[in-house]
Structure formats: C-alpha cells, structure tokens
Scaffold this motif. Structure first.
Motif, PDB file in Angstrom:
ATOM      1  N   ALA A   1       0.802  -1.224   0.000  1.00 45.93           N
ATOM      2  CA  ALA A   1       0.000   0.000   0.000  1.00 45.93           C
ATOM      3  C   ALA A   1       0.839   1.281   0.000  1.00 45.93           C
ATOM      4  O   ALA A   1       0.312   2.362  -0.220  1.00 45.93           O
ATOM      5  CB  ALA A   1      -0.941  -0.003   1.205  1.00 45.93           C
ATOM      6  N   GLY A   2       2.149   1.139   0.236  1.00 41.64           N
ATOM      7  CA  GLY A   2       3.001   2.331   0.403  1.00 41.64           C
ATOM      8  C   GLY A   2       3.007   3.229  -0.831  1.00 41.64           C
ATOM      9  O   GLY A   2       2.721   2.784  -1.942  1.00 41.64           O
ATOM     10  N   TYR A   3       3.361   4.482  -0.632  1.00 40.82           N
ATOM     11  CA  TYR A   3       3.326   5.462  -1.727  1.00 40.82           C
ATOM     12  C   TYR A   3       4.531   5.365  -2.672  1.00 40.82           C
ATOM     13  O   TYR A   3       4.468   5.825  -3.803  1.00 40.82           O
ATOM     14  CB  TYR A   3       3.288   6.879  -1.153  1.00 40.82           C
ATOM     15  CG  TYR A   3       1.995   7.221  -0.459  1.00 40.82           C
ATOM     16  CD1 TYR A   3       0.782   7.146  -1.148  1.00 40.82           C
ATOM     17  CD2 TYR A   3       1.978   7.624   0.870  1.00 40.82           C
ATOM     18  CE1 TYR A   3      -0.405   7.455  -0.513  1.00 40.82           C
ATOM     19  CE2 TYR A   3       0.785   7.944   1.509  1.00 40.82           C
ATOM     20  CZ  TYR A   3      -0.403   7.858   0.817  1.00 40.82           C
ATOM     21  OH  TYR A   3      -1.567   8.160   1.431  1.00 40.82           O
ATOM     22  N   GLY A   4       5.645   4.824  -2.166  1.00 42.06           N
ATOM     23  CA  GLY A   4       6.839   4.740  -3.025  1.00 42.06           C
ATOM     24  C   GLY A   4       7.352   6.108  -3.423  1.00 42.06           C
ATOM     25  O   GLY A   4       7.736   6.333  -4.562  1.00 42.06           O
ATOM     26  N   THR A   5       7.414   7.017  -2.447  1.00 37.49           N
ATOM     27  CA  THR A   5       7.776   8.406  -2.780  1.00 37.49           C
ATOM     28  C   THR A   5       9.205   8.531  -3.313  1.00 37.49           C
ATOM     29  O   THR A   5       9.495   9.455  -4.068  1.00 37.49           O
ATOM     30  CB  THR A   5       7.627   9.323  -1.544  1.00 37.49           C
ATOM     31  OG1 THR A   5       8.333   8.723  -0.459  1.00 37.49           O
ATOM     32  CG2 THR A   5       6.176   9.514  -1.176  1.00 37.49           C
ATOM     33  N   ARG A   6      10.067   7.567  -2.944  1.00 38.67           N
ATOM     34  CA  ARG A   6      11.444   7.680  -3.416  1.00 38.67           C
ATOM     35  C   ARG A   6      11.556   7.454  -4.917  1.00 38.67           C
ATOM     36  O   ARG A   6      12.587   7.723  -5.505  1.00 38.67           O
ATOM     37  CB  ARG A   6      12.343   6.684  -2.653  1.00 38.67           C
ATOM     38  CG  ARG A   6      12.690   7.181  -1.264  1.00 38.67           C
ATOM     39  CD  ARG A   6      13.341   6.100  -0.450  1.00 38.67           C
ATOM     40  NE  ARG A   6      12.400   5.052  -0.075  1.00 38.67           N
ATOM     41  CZ  ARG A   6      12.751   3.903   0.504  1.00 38.67           C
ATOM     42  NH1 ARG A   6      14.014   3.664   0.739  1.00 38.67           N
ATOM     43  NH2 ARG A   6      11.826   3.020   0.831  1.00 38.67           N
TER      44      ARG A   6
ATOM     45  N   LYS B   1       4.810   1.189  -7.029  1.00 37.29           N
ATOM     46  CA  LYS B   1       6.241   0.858  -6.972  1.00 37.29           C
ATOM     47  C   LYS B   1       6.471  -0.620  -7.276  1.00 37.29           C
ATOM     48  O   LYS B   1       7.435  -1.005  -7.928  1.00 37.29           O
ATOM     49  CB  LYS B   1       6.736   1.208  -5.565  1.00 37.29           C
ATOM     50  CG  LYS B   1       8.075   0.686  -5.184  1.00 37.29           C
ATOM     51  CD  LYS B   1       8.571   1.280  -3.878  1.00 37.29           C
ATOM     52  CE  LYS B   1       7.986   0.635  -2.648  1.00 37.29           C
ATOM     53  NZ  LYS B   1       8.623   1.090  -1.409  1.00 37.29           N
ATOM     54  N   GLU B   2       5.563  -1.462  -6.798  1.00 40.97           N
ATOM     55  CA  GLU B   2       5.727  -2.917  -6.933  1.00 40.97           C
ATOM     56  C   GLU B   2       5.605  -3.390  -8.376  1.00 40.97           C
ATOM     57  O   GLU B   2       5.916  -4.534  -8.686  1.00 40.97           O
ATOM     58  CB  GLU B   2       4.689  -3.642  -6.070  1.00 40.97           C
ATOM     59  CG  GLU B   2       4.809  -3.397  -4.582  1.00 40.97           C
ATOM     60  CD  GLU B   2       4.299  -2.029  -4.131  1.00 40.97           C
ATOM     61  OE1 GLU B   2       3.609  -1.341  -4.917  1.00 40.97           O
ATOM     62  OE2 GLU B   2       4.599  -1.656  -2.976  1.00 40.97           O
TER      63      GLU B   2
ATOM     64  N   GLN C   1      -5.837  -1.046   2.467  1.00 37.35           N
ATOM     65  CA  GLN C   1      -5.496  -0.195   3.608  1.00 37.35           C
ATOM     66  C   GLN C   1      -5.905   1.221   3.207  1.00 37.35           C
ATOM     67  O   GLN C   1      -5.381   1.759   2.240  1.00 37.35           O
ATOM     68  CB  GLN C   1      -3.985  -0.278   3.868  1.00 37.35           C
ATOM     69  CG  GLN C   1      -3.528   0.407   5.125  1.00 37.35           C
ATOM     70  CD  GLN C   1      -2.008   0.483   5.216  1.00 37.35           C
ATOM     71  OE1 GLN C   1      -1.297   0.286   4.240  1.00 37.35           O
ATOM     72  NE2 GLN C   1      -1.512   0.794   6.397  1.00 37.35           N
TER      73      GLN C   1
ATOM     74  N   LYS D   1      -0.940   4.028   7.602  1.00 43.06           N
ATOM     75  CA  LYS D   1      -0.544   4.259   8.996  1.00 43.06           C
ATOM     76  C   LYS D   1       0.623   3.380   9.407  1.00 43.06           C
ATOM     77  O   LYS D   1       0.808   3.097  10.576  1.00 43.06           O
ATOM     78  CB  LYS D   1      -1.732   3.999   9.909  1.00 43.06           C
ATOM     79  CG  LYS D   1      -2.881   4.985   9.736  1.00 43.06           C
ATOM     80  CD  LYS D   1      -3.889   4.698  10.821  1.00 43.06           C
ATOM     81  CE  LYS D   1      -5.191   5.431  10.657  1.00 43.06           C
ATOM     82  NZ  LYS D   1      -6.214   4.875  11.553  1.00 43.06           N
ATOM     83  N   GLY D   2       1.353   2.864   8.431  1.00 36.31           N
ATOM     84  CA  GLY D   2       2.554   2.098   8.739  1.00 36.31           C
ATOM     85  C   GLY D   2       2.425   0.619   8.423  1.00 36.31           C
ATOM     86  O   GLY D   2       1.329   0.104   8.201  1.00 36.31           O
ATOM     87  N   LEU D   3       3.591  -0.053   8.413  1.00 38.93           N
ATOM     88  CA  LEU D   3       3.620  -1.470   8.056  1.00 38.93           C
ATOM     89  C   LEU D   3       2.814  -2.320   9.043  1.00 38.93           C
ATOM     90  O   LEU D   3       2.105  -3.251   8.639  1.00 38.93           O
ATOM     91  CB  LEU D   3       5.088  -1.945   7.994  1.00 38.93           C
ATOM     92  CG  LEU D   3       5.311  -3.407   7.661  1.00 38.93           C
ATOM     93  CD1 LEU D   3       4.671  -3.795   6.327  1.00 38.93           C
ATOM     94  CD2 LEU D   3       6.812  -3.730   7.637  1.00 38.93           C
TER      95      LEU D   3
ATOM     96  N   LEU E   1       7.897  -8.166   1.737  1.00 38.74           N
ATOM     97  CA  LEU E   1       7.906  -6.791   1.226  1.00 38.74           C
ATOM     98  C   LEU E   1       8.611  -6.846  -0.125  1.00 38.74           C
ATOM     99  O   LEU E   1       9.825  -7.108  -0.199  1.00 38.74           O
ATOM    100  CB  LEU E   1       8.638  -5.849   2.179  1.00 38.74           C
ATOM    101  CG  LEU E   1       8.115  -5.826   3.628  1.00 38.74           C
ATOM    102  CD1 LEU E   1       8.832  -4.736   4.426  1.00 38.74           C
ATOM    103  CD2 LEU E   1       6.612  -5.621   3.678  1.00 38.74           C
TER     104      LEU E   1
ATOM    105  N   ASP F   1       9.611  -4.863  -2.221  1.00 41.65           N
ATOM    106  CA  ASP F   1      10.719  -3.975  -2.608  1.00 41.65           C
ATOM    107  C   ASP F   1      12.063  -4.465  -2.067  1.00 41.65           C
ATOM    108  O   ASP F   1      13.103  -3.967  -2.475  1.00 41.65           O
ATOM    109  CB  ASP F   1      10.457  -2.505  -2.241  1.00 41.65           C
ATOM    110  CG  ASP F   1       9.800  -2.336  -0.898  1.00 41.65           C
ATOM    111  OD1 ASP F   1       9.677  -3.339  -0.173  1.00 41.65           O
ATOM    112  OD2 ASP F   1       9.413  -1.202  -0.569  1.00 41.65           O
TER     113      ASP F   1
END
Ligand code: UTP
Length: 278
Positions: free
Chosen positions: A10-15, A25-26, A102, A106-108, A128, A130
């Motif tokens: 669900a992460g944004y992958g901002t990097r 990102k995935e 999600q 709010k975190g892993l 994970l 990544d």
C-alpha cells in the motif's frame, strides 16, 4: 503448515516519484518482470500459494497482473510470443489471490493488521516486494524461513548484517545466538541512530508471523514517524513469548531505493536474464 503469504503493497513509493505517481512501486520492472512477481515466485517456491495483497489507492494493476488478459492472450495465441507469458500463466494457475485495502497509510504494522481478514488464525509469511532476495542454487529466503519455522514454531524475522552507518534505515535486533544463523530476540529498535543501535543486525522485508501478532498490533500505539510499527509489536511478542531472528543465505537488494534498484537490475540482467533464467 504455512500456506498464506501477505504482501503489504500500500506504500506510496515516494522515493521513486514521479515514476510512482500513477503506477505502483511494486510494478516497476527489474529487467522484464515487475518486482511483485519476484516476490510471489518466492512465496510459491516456499509452498505459500495463498497470496494476500494489502493494497491502497492506485494499485489496481497489481491485481490485473495476476489475472488473465483475454485480449492479449487472443492476440498472441499461436505465435512465438506466447513464450513470454509462460511464467506468469504458471503463477496464476498455482496461486490463489485475495486483496484488501489499507485506506490510510498508517505504517507497516497497520498494513499487516489490515490483512488479518485475509489470513485468519494461522501462521503466515510476509514479503515486502521492494526487498528483492536471491539465493542462486539454493532455497529462497522464504523457503529457508519456513524450514526454521518448523523447528521453532514462533514468529521469525529475516536479518542481515549491515554497516553501522546504515542501521538507521532498518529495524535492528539484539538477541542471544542459538546457532550461528539464529538468534532469540531480546530487543528490537526501529530505525535507531547509530549510537542507539543494539547491534548491526538489520531486519529485512521477510517475516513469518504467528496470528497472536494481530491482537498485539491492535494494542500497539503509533511509534517512530507516528506509524504503527511491526517492530514494536514484535518486541512485545518477544517479551510475551518468543521471536527468532534468522540470518538468511543469499543476497538482498533494496529496490525501494534507486541505488538498490539499479544494482538489482544489473544483477538480474547478468546472472539471470543473460543465462536464460528469467
Ligand atoms: P516503505 O517504508 O518502503 O514505504 O514501506 P513506501 O511508501 O513503500 O516507500 P517510500 O519510502 O515512500 O519511497 C515498506 C513496505 O511497507 C508497505 C510498503 O508498501 C512497502 O512494501 N507499507 C508501508 C504499507 O503497505 N502500508 C503502509 O502504511 C506503510
């Protein structure tokens, strides 16, 4: 035995912005396969065939990737291009996929708790995607962890030694060695400063968790960066019972960072693609 594997994606992958503005990102490819496919292959290699995605907004293509694309199949049926779909077709045949969302990042720890509905009351793997792991010629990292789980029957985190000046990027463990590659966890700190780190043993993105982790996560307050941290819940689980840390065989690439992503690409191209193994 363990048959489920959760993928918090669900992460944004901002990097990786702007690449990840409209694409997960995935789904970024390492040579010719998206990151998440390597993760699912690792799960299947370990015998974990029920794949549970915890996704977020803008992640629909992950589900599409693991579904049949009728137009494409029709278009290339009977041509030599069909060979390119053999691997993904095989995954779709062997695995069962489920998804939940999600709604807020709010975190892993929160992502894993969100996935409870897909996992239920049994031990499960977490990958994970990544963190890309290879162990050429041997068991995959998740397969190694499943073997350890058969012996220890408690939650396990995969660890590797990192240079001291890198430890602030990871969860870090302290533990009593029970063999040279296995530690009983006594302490865990999320992203410690170099001076605060209890060791140089860093947690990477592979876990096997027992289902009591969900109740602990429900009681875990936000920690570092205001996020619900799986590290905090695991420390509680270690205090209540047992958590083991396993130093895996193989190598890991941090594909959440540009440097790691490029290293992984070069490795896969040289070691796998050029040798016809991708
Ligand atoms: P990261 O810390 O790499 O965050 O998350 P990110 O959003 O993916 O990437 P950056 O830092 O913005 O570039 C570690 C893993 O946990 C998942 C991510 O998808 C990634 O696999 N995660 C993190 C969630 O699923 N939900 C969250 O709320 C946080």
């Amino acid at each position: 035995m363990i048959k489920k594997c959760m993928f918090p994606v669900a992460g944004y992958g901002t990097r990786f912005l702007p690449a990840t503005k409209a694409m997960p990102k995935e789904m970024l490819p390492i040579v010719n396969k998206p990151l998440v496919q390597y993760g699912v292959e690792e799960a299947l290699d370990a015998g974990l065939y029920e794949i549970a995605f915890v996704t977020g907004r803008g992640k629909r293509t992950i589900n599409d990737h693991f579904d049949i694309s009728y137009e494409l199949e029709h278009q290339i049926a009977g041509t030599d291009k069909e060979q390119y779909l053999v691997g993904i077709r095989d995954i779709i045949d062997r695995a069962v996929f489920s998804t939940t969302r999600q709604r807020e990042m709010k975190g892993l720890g929160h992502a894993i708790l969100t996935g409870e509905t897909l996992v239920g009351d049994e031990p499960f793997g977490v990958i994970l995607a990544d963190d890309l792991c290879f162990n050429e010629g041997g068991d995959s990292v998740m397969a190694q962890m499943v073997k350890v789980f058969r012996q220890v029957r408690c939650s396990i985190v995969a660890i590797e030694e990192v240079p001291e000046d890198q430890i602030h990027k990871f969860g870090c463990i302290d533990g009593e060695a029970v063999r040279d590659d296995l530690f009983r966890v006594t302490n865990m700190v999320e992203k410690p400063r170099k001076e605060e780190a209890p060791s140089n043993l860093a947690i990477i993105g592979r876990y096997i968790l027992t289902p009591d982790i969900f109740d602990i996560l429900r009681r875990t307050p936000p920690g570092k960066n205001g996020e619900i941290q799986i590290t905090d819940a695991l420390l509680q689980q270690a205090r209540d019972g047992c958590v083991m840390a396993y130093r895996f065989k193989g190598q890991r690439f941090d594909c959440g960072s540009v440097d790691g992503f490029v290293e992984a690409t070069n490795y896969c191209y040289e070691h796998l693609y050029k040798r016809g193994k991708l």
